[in-house]
Motif scaffolding. Structure first.
Motif, PDB file in Angstrom:
ATOM      1  N   MET A   1       0.837  -1.208   0.000  1.00 13.31           N
ATOM      2  CA  MET A   1       0.000   0.000   0.000  1.00 13.31           C
ATOM      3  C   MET A   1       0.867   1.252   0.000  1.00 13.31           C
ATOM      4  O   MET A   1       1.750   1.409   0.852  1.00 13.31           O
ATOM      5  N   LYS A   3       0.970   5.361   0.414  1.00 17.52           N
ATOM      6  CA  LYS A   3       0.119   6.364   1.061  1.00 17.52           C
ATOM      7  C   LYS A   3       0.462   7.764   0.584  1.00 17.52           C
ATOM      8  O   LYS A   3       1.638   8.125   0.485  1.00 17.52           O
ATOM      9  N   PRO A  28      -7.786   2.658  -4.147  1.00 11.55           N
ATOM     10  CA  PRO A  28      -7.519   1.530  -3.243  1.00 11.55           C
ATOM     11  C   PRO A  28      -7.413   0.201  -3.993  1.00 11.55           C
ATOM     12  O   PRO A  28      -6.655  -0.682  -3.594  1.00 11.55           O
ATOM     13  N   ASP A  31      -3.992  -0.452  -4.721  1.00 10.99           N
ATOM     14  CA  ASP A  31      -3.119  -0.390  -3.541  1.00 10.99           C
ATOM     15  C   ASP A  31      -2.570   1.005  -3.261  1.00 10.99           C
ATOM     16  O   ASP A  31      -1.414   1.170  -2.854  1.00 10.99           O
ATOM     17  N   GLU A  33      -3.383   4.337  -0.962  1.00 10.67           N
ATOM     18  CA  GLU A  33      -4.229   4.827   0.112  1.00 10.67           C
ATOM     19  C   GLU A  33      -4.167   6.345   0.158  1.00 10.67           C
ATOM     20  O   GLU A  33      -3.086   6.934   0.129  1.00 10.67           O
TER      21      GLU A  33
END
Lengths: 290, 175, 655
Positions: A1, A3, A28, A31, A33
């Protein structure tokens, strides 16, 4: 993930909900965020005509907010992305300007350092996620959909500031569209402006500009116009009818966000992509789209 | 100065010209004196066909120091900020940035600003954003709010008083 | 008389074939008497075309060849080599010019084809009577003459001399150096002109192969390629060159010191009657100006000439006379340079009405630190520093009323001066009126950009006039970039003048038997492929006498001219075309008409064994001009390759 701080800008979060919605739906799945942060303001670009010092400082303030989170910053709106890229270019190479701006930011307990990277909407898909990864997720390729891309001026110019794609022959959007099965084609007016920035003082002329471009796209027989900028989209989609009037034409060009098409191709419902929020005749897409 | 504009009897304003050139330098834009008037900017100007903006002429007048003529003309407000002039200038000059500088000068001098620019400024000063959160219509004429779509609250300055304080100071600043 | 002729017709791509029916012409030629083969080919001048001709010569055992193609000026030389290597004498070739004289000037294909047939018919008629000729050989004098001691002449002379050949360099003023010596710095590199020129000047003075003749002029040129005889007049300097040490004491002593206008300083400064044009002059010797010296004009100088008194070595000699000397050379290079337009032709720009309107060359002398003001920029009228200076480009250039051509150095020289003036006078207002800036050379455009950044006002427009308004010079200019009329008041106006041929260019051209183009500059043999050659063998061009050039281009052409000269001098002998006059002694009555018309003194009258006189042609001197053949009353004088017996059949066939 991976970010990122999600910088929404003004137009997307107050009006262009379809872009906001579709980004939050699809990222999402790849992957990515998104982290919402309170406290952002206007990026500064729309006030460049009024006071450039104010513009640069507003951009710096927003970047500083993201830097406080210790994350890189996703700036989907091309205009916001330009404002912040330009701010970075100035402040990162001019210590004096940086100090000047930071004196103002001190009032808001913020400091611009220059350590956050800015990610544009094209880079998010083309570089951060990557075409390979996207391709794997495609379950409903948009076969036979002949689409015209509109990058928007601020996404590709001025290249000196560092833009996500080539100024004269941008192809990343075409590559993304091909990845999800659509058939993008170049057209002579591809790099032309939508006119949106004239809305502040010459809204009629802004609509003429919009109308002229849409008229050409219709003439070339495209199934849809695909864009990424909330300003451009508002012109092409919500104001299409009015734009048609300025060029004495009844326009019927389906206009969609790139993110909406990506969403469709990976099997997300029209509702979750806010397709009902598009005011242009996007229902025509469904025939060509699936 | 021993140069007189006999056409409009305008006086050159060398100090304002110098101020603009200094601004361009601070914002990392090219010095306009390098312009050799090829007209490529006007040839590709998005605003030229509809509104007769001639970026090359803006630079020519700037080089001559005829700033009054520029700041008193509505033509400087016709730019669409498409950045084609800046992108393609063979001398790296940015007419679009010169226009921003000129418009800033108009605002700073307290002259009336056309259109909604004052409103934009007021909105950003008071709310932090260009506009308030809107209710929108769907294609089948339903009215929706942001929350109806399950979207989170909008992000805007938390401490408005502090924000306004900072901006009011900034609004008096020049580049 | 030959009897096996081959005809070869060229399409010249579509140059000939689109107007002349080549197939019909080829078939037609095949039917002419004595023609045994007739072929057409797309490009007869190509290797394949040449092979076609050579194979046909062998296969059909041809005696003569007719080629129907472009002008003989274009490819006669090529085709002579082709037929020679095919086994036919080079002069058993006749060209029918069906391009310049037919296809290019006609539209009607049918009629053009008929005309082409007539031209080929005529050429075949002549070919029947062609005779083999052998070129004669002349010895080459391995020395060269270079006329003009500017940078062009200097470069050419040095390069020829370095190759080991003797060079006579003739300069009409007291020193070599020319225009370049007058300049301050040179664009675009801002090299000091003197610093790069002076070493070359000394090299000329000290080169063992260079015979430097300053204050001298070429008076007469005779002969031809390989062997020219040249008469040079060495003007009296009234100073013995061997004795003069160049100390300059006489210059300081002269009664007229500071009273004679200096040519070298473009009349911005003064000199004495005895003078050296500039401190780095080569040779560093004094010269007495015959037109102003009191001794030479009035016969007395106060109680006695002060120069003689001051000259310790006793070099001054008022009895010196002009002296003619003869030189023998194999090749000649004209490097005579350029002049500036007479400012009265552009009277409206006020040059003759105000001292403060000057030319850019005059400005060079003001900028130059060894100039009359020591490098200070001062107004000629008041000797004060100007607060504003306005440059006007293209004065007389690109103007059908004056000079239609571009001077090629004006833009760059003006930009360079703006740059230097900005350095010297940081606060001066600099204005420039231009139509286009032509900054075409290597690093020139970059220099132009630099100058745009040094705070000057540029106006795109050509002012109509310069008016004097009180102390100020006023120029109105319509600036096309802003669409406005501006009035510029300044203290000084600098005109960038047109470049014109030297005023004696016509005389030099006649003396050298070379042509001038309609602008008056010397005409090159081919503007692209033979830019240093003239149409006269053995005579070459170097520098601005051929057309305006900057220093870079001048030096390039000067080296090129030197290389062309060496190509000739490196041969012991040269082949000379055998197309010269010959005499039928049986017919000659010895009237001598031919002798009086021959411009080359190539004919003498000889006593024959039978007692009568006959003309005799000196083959080494004859240039084949044909004047004698045309004037001969008896038909005894004939020109080889153009004999009556060869020419009359053409006329008979074609009419």
């Amino acid at each position: 993930m991976k970010k990122f701080v999600f910088y929404p800008g003004c137009v997307m979060q107050t009006e262009q909900y379809a872009l906001d919605l579709s980004l939050r739906e699809i990222l999402p799945k790849f992957d990515v965020e998104l982290v919402d942060v309170q406290g952002f303001s206007c990026c500064g670009e729309p006030l460049k005509s009024v006071n450039q010092m104010l513009s640069v400082s507003l951009a710096a303030r927003n970047i500083a907010l993201a830097e406080r989170e210790g994350l890189d910053m996703f700036v989907p709106c091309p205009m916001c992305h330009l404002a912040m890229s330009e701010c970075k270019r100035i402040l990162d190479s001019d210590e004096e300007m940086k100090q000047r701006v930071n004196t103002f930011l001190k009032d808001d307990a913020l400091t611009y350092t220059g350590k956050a990277t800015l990610v544009s909407i094209l880079d998010m898909f083309h570089e951060v996620i990557g075409l390979e990864k996207m391709k794997k997720k495609v379950t409903q390729p948009l076969d036979s959909l002949k689409v015209a891309s509109h990058y928007g001026c601020h996404l590709i110019r001025p290249s000196e500031i560092g833009r996500p794609d080539d100024a004269e022959n941008p192809q990343k959007m075409e590559q993304i569209l091909s990845t999800i099965g659509a058939k993008p084609e170049d057209y002579p007016e591809k790099l032309d402006c939508c006119g949106a920035l004239l809305n502040a003082n010459l809204p009629e002329t802004a609509l003429t500009k919009t109308g002229q471009k849409l008229q050409k796209i219709e003439e070339y027989g495209f199934n849809a116009l695909v864009d990424v900028c909330p300003w451009c989209h508002r012109q092409f989609d919500a104001r299409q009818k009015k734009a048609g009037e300025t060029v004495a034409a009844k326009l019927n060009v389906p206009v969609v966000y790139l993110t909406q098409l990506i969403g469709l191709s990976i099997g997300i419902s029209e509702e979750r992509l806010g397709l009902n929020l598009n005011l242009s005749p996007v229902e025509a897409l469904q025939n060509g789209g699936n | 100065m021993s140069i007189i504009d006999l056409t409009s009897m305008g006086e050159p304003q060398t100090d304002m010209k110098d101020e603009i050139n200094k601004r361009l330098l601070t914002l990392k834009d090219e010095f306009s004196e390098y312009c050799y008037q090829c007209g490529k900017c006007t040839s590709g100007c998005e605003a030229h066909k509809l509104l007769e903006l001639e970026p090359h002429k803006i630079i020519a007048l700037l080089k001559r120091g005829l700033i009054d003529e520029l700041v008193n003309s509505d033509i400087i407000w016709t730019c669409m900020s498409c950045f084609k002039c800046r992108e393609r200038c063979p001398q790296k000059i940015a007419p679009v940035e010169v226009l921003f500088a000129l418009k800033n000068m108009v605002v700073a001098s307290g002259k009336q600003i056309p259109g909604n620019y004052s409103m934009y400024l007021q909105m950003v000063l008071s709310k932090g954003l260009l506009q308030d959160e809107k209710e929108i219509s769907t294609r089948d004429n339903k009215t929706l709010k942001r929350a109806d779509l399950g979207l989170p609250e909008i992000s805007k300055p938390v401490d408005m008083a502090k924000f306004m304080g900072m901006l009011s100071k900034l609004a008096m600043e020049k580049v | 008389m030959t009897n096996k002729i081959g005809v070869f017709v060229c399409h010249c791509g579509i140059n000939i074939s689109q107007t002349v029916d080549v197939k019909a012409l080829t078939t037609y030629a095949k039917g002419l008497k004595d023609v045994v083969v007739s072929e057409a080919y797309k490009y007869m001048c190509s290797d394949s075309g040449a092979n076609l001709i050579k194979e046909s010569i062998r296969k059909h055992k041809l005696d003569s060849v007719v080629i129907a193609c472009c002008s003989p000026r274009m490819h006669e030389h090529t085709f002579r080599n082709v037929v020679e290597s095919g086994g036919v004498n080079a002069f058993n070739l006749e060209i029918a010019n069906i391009r310049e004289q037919c296809s290019w000037v006609h539209n009607d294909k049918e009629k053009a084809t008929e005309k082409a047939k007539a031209l080929v018919r005529g050429a075949v008629a002549k070919a029947r009577f062609l005779e083999p000729l052998e070129p004669s050989k002349v010895n080459v004098t391995p020395e060269a003459l270079v006329i003009g001691g500017g940078i062009a002449g200097i470069q050419t002379a040095l390069e020829i001399a370095d190759k080991g050949y003797k060079v006579h360099l003739v300069e009409k003023t007291p020193s070599i150096g020319g225009r370049m010596a007058q300049l301050d710095k040179t664009f675009p590199t801002l090299d000091c002109s003197g610093c790069i020129l002076t070493p070359k000047m000394s090299e000329v003075a000290n080169h063992p192969n260079i015979d430097l003749l300053t204050y001298a002029e070429v008076k007469e040129v005779e002969g031809s390629i390989g062997n020219f005889t040249v008469t040079v007049t060495k003007k009296a300097r009234y100073v013995d060159l061997d004795t003069c040490t160049g100390c300059g004491d006489c210059v300081q002593a002269c009664r007229l010191k500071g009273r004679i206008s200096s040519e070298f300083d473009e009349h911005m400064g003064k000199r004495s009657a005895i003078y050296m044009p500039f401190p780095q002059a080569v040779p560093l010797k004094c010269t007495i100006d015959v037109s102003t010296c009191l001794m030479l004009t009035k016969g007395k100088c106060g109680a006695g000439p002060l120069c003689v008194e001051a000259c310790e070595p006793g070099a001054i000699d008022f009895d010196q006379k002009d002296e003619d000397i003869a030189l023998n050379v194999g090749a000649i290079v004209a490097a005579t340079g350029f002049d500036l337009i007479d400012e009265d032709i552009v009277y409206e720009y006020g040059y003759s009405r105000s001292k403060d309107v000057i030319t850019s060359l005059e400005m060079e002398r003001l900028i130059n630190s060894s100039g009359p003001t020591g490098g200070e920029i001062l107004l000629p009228s008041t000797n004060e520093k100007p607060k504003s200076i306005t440059y006007l480009l293209c004065i007389g250039s690109r103007d059908e009323n004056a000079c239609s051509w571009c001077c090629r150095i004006g833009c760059m020289s003006a930009l360079k001066q703006l740059y230097l003036l900005r350095e010297k006078l940081p606060d001066v207002e600099l204005n420039l009126c231009y139509m286009d800036i032509r900054s075409y050379g290597k690093k020139y455009e970059e220099f132009y950009r630099t100058v745009r950044g040094i705070n000057s006002n540029v106006f795109r427009g050509r002012p109509s006039e310069v008016r004097k308004n009180g102390e100020k010079l006023v120029v109105d200019v319509f600036d096309t970039t802003t669409g406005k009329l501006f009035e510029i008041s300044s203290d000084m106006v600098v005109l960038v003048p047109a470049i014109v041929p030297r005023d004696d260019a016509g005389d030099v051209a006649r003396m050298l038997r070379i042509s001038q183009s309609n602008d008056g500059f010397f005409l090159e043999a081919h503007p692209k492929l033979r830019p240093m050659d003239t149409a006269t063998g053995g005579i070459f061009l170097s520098g601005s006498c051929q057309g305006p050039k900057d220093i870079q281009d001048t030096v390039a052409q000067a080296s090129g001219a030197a290389s062309r000269v060496v190509t000739i001098l490196s041969n012991d002998t040269l082949e000379v075309e055998p197309l010269i006059a010959c005499v039928d002694e049986d017919l000659c009555s010895g009237c001598g008409t031919c002798i009086s018309v021959c411009p080359y003194q190539a004919i003498d009258l000889m006593k024959m064994d039978d007692g009568k006189s006959s003309a005799k042609v000196n083959e080494a001197l004859c240039m084949g001009c044909g004047a004698c053949a045309a004037s001969c009353p008896s038909g005894a004088m004939q020109q080889k390759g153009f004999k009556d017996t060869q020419m009359i059949p053409i006329i008979d066939e074609m009419i």
